[in-house]
Design an enzyme around this catalytic site. Structure first.
Site, PDB file in Angstrom:
ATOM      1  N   THR A 131       0.834  -1.203   0.000  1.00  0.00           N
ATOM      2  CA  THR A 131       0.000   0.000   0.000  1.00  0.00           C
ATOM      3  C   THR A 131       0.868   1.252   0.000  1.00  0.00           C
ATOM      4  O   THR A 131       0.559   2.235  -0.689  1.00  0.00           O
ATOM      5  CB  THR A 131      -0.956   0.003   1.217  1.00  0.00           C
ATOM      6  OG1 THR A 131      -1.631  -1.254   1.258  1.00  0.00           O
ATOM      7  CG2 THR A 131      -1.973   1.114   1.119  1.00  0.00           C
TER       8      THR A 131
ATOM      9  N   LYS B 113      -8.493  -2.106  -4.947  1.00  0.00           N
ATOM     10  CA  LYS B 113      -8.143  -3.125  -3.940  1.00  0.00           C
ATOM     11  C   LYS B 113      -9.299  -4.119  -3.979  1.00  0.00           C
ATOM     12  O   LYS B 113     -10.333  -3.912  -3.319  1.00  0.00           O
ATOM     13  CB  LYS B 113      -7.993  -2.455  -2.567  1.00  0.00           C
ATOM     14  CG  LYS B 113      -7.761  -3.396  -1.406  1.00  0.00           C
ATOM     15  CD  LYS B 113      -6.311  -3.591  -1.065  1.00  0.00           C
ATOM     16  CE  LYS B 113      -6.154  -4.610   0.055  1.00  0.00           C
ATOM     17  NZ  LYS B 113      -4.755  -4.968   0.340  1.00  0.00           N
TER      18      LYS B 113
ATOM     19  N   THR C 291      -9.291  -7.558   3.672  1.00  0.00           N
ATOM     20  CA  THR C 291      -9.674  -8.294   4.880  1.00  0.00           C
ATOM     21  C   THR C 291      -9.152  -7.545   6.105  1.00  0.00           C
ATOM     22  O   THR C 291      -8.357  -6.616   5.983  1.00  0.00           O
ATOM     23  CB  THR C 291      -9.106  -9.727   4.861  1.00  0.00           C
ATOM     24  OG1 THR C 291      -7.687  -9.655   4.815  1.00  0.00           O
ATOM     25  CG2 THR C 291      -9.606 -10.516   3.667  1.00  0.00           C
TER      26      THR C 291
END
Ligand SMILES: Nc1ncnc2c1ncn2[C@@H]1O[C@H](COP(=O)(O)OP(=O)(O)OP(=O)(O)O)[C@@H](O)[C@H]1O
Ligand SMILES: [Mg+2]
Length: 232
Positions: free
Chosen positions: A21, A42, A46
């Site tokens: 990221t 994305k 989770t």
């Protein structure tokens, strides 16, 4: 960039927490500074926390902030899950069905609009989205070239070469390996020699090494260099 062609890239890592990221955010800003429109995606996030009864996808929000795009959250991030587990496992626990077609059509709608679309996986390339369908399969189905984010130190040769090897075997083009420092470390021999070993044995370029930086601005130059190298 040649003409006004639309380009997509998939960003995977050798592991979770390697800086996908961080690197994707830096590249989104670099593409913008080079005059290109850039959008993140994305597909599955989770480990989302719940706020006001809604799941909050932190990575997705960081990517959106870095790019400044204004797109529906469900397009940029079609699937959000609570458990910090592989998508297939978290989805089963939460009674959610992950469907690749929803991801692929969301990607198509974004990639038509932007010069560059950057897709971040979850964990590494062999992580399952559902049943036996892995990120490896999604990258192939999206027909995207791959950027691998790797750790700098001991152990990274093995993880990086495994990732390169499995991607190539699947017929995925590996554009390069970005070595990223998520912490401040004293650079030893492994950190100094790993880039050359990865280039030689993996037969892929290492377009840049991203140092640990407290402020995003101090990494601007390296991300611009990497963005220029991968877009050509
Ligand atoms: N070059 C860097 N300098 C400073 N901090 C960094 C750097 N790279 C990553 N970090 C920090 O390290 C942590 C992990 O990075 P990041 O969230 O980008 O990893 P990831 O691979 O995307 O993880 P996940 O698998 O959870 O998606 C974050 O807190 C991030 O801000
Ligand atoms: Mg991430």
């Amino acid at each position: 960039m040649r003409g006004k062609s639309h380009k997509g890239f998939f960003i995977t890592g050798t592991d979770t927490g390697v800086g996908k990221t961080f690197v994707a955010s830096g590249l989104l800003q670099a593409f913008k500074s080079l005059g290109m429109s850039a959008c993140p995606m994305k597909p599955v996030e989770t480990g989302c926390k719940t706020k006001k009864e809604k799941l909050v996808p932190e990575d997705t929000l960081r990517l959106i902030r870095a790019s400044g795009v204004d797109e529906p959250l469900d397009i940029i991030n079609p699937f959000r899950l609570k458990h910090p587990l592989a998508p297939s496992v978290a989805a089963e626990l939460e009674g959610i069905t992950i469907k690749k077609n929803r991801i692929i059509s969301a990607y198509r709608s974004l990639s038509k609009k932007y010069d560059v679309t950057l897709v971040e996986g979850a964990g590494g390339i062999m992580v399952p989205l559902y049943k036996k369908y892995l990120f490896l399969d999604l990258i192939k189905d999206l027909d995207l070239p791959l950027i691998i984010v790797s750790r700098p130190g001991l152990g990274t040769i093995n993880h990086t070469l495994l990732t390169i090897e499995i991607a190539k075997k699947k017929g995925i083009k590996v554009l390069g390996v970005i070595i990223n420092h998520t912490t401040i470390i004293k650079k030893g021999l492994a950190e100094k020699t790993n880039p050359q070993v990865i280039e030689k044995l993996g037969k892929v370029p290492v377009p840049g090494i991203v140092q640990y930086s407290k402020s995003k601005a101090s990494s601007n130059d390296i991300f611009r260099i990497i963005a220029q190298k991968i877009i050509l």
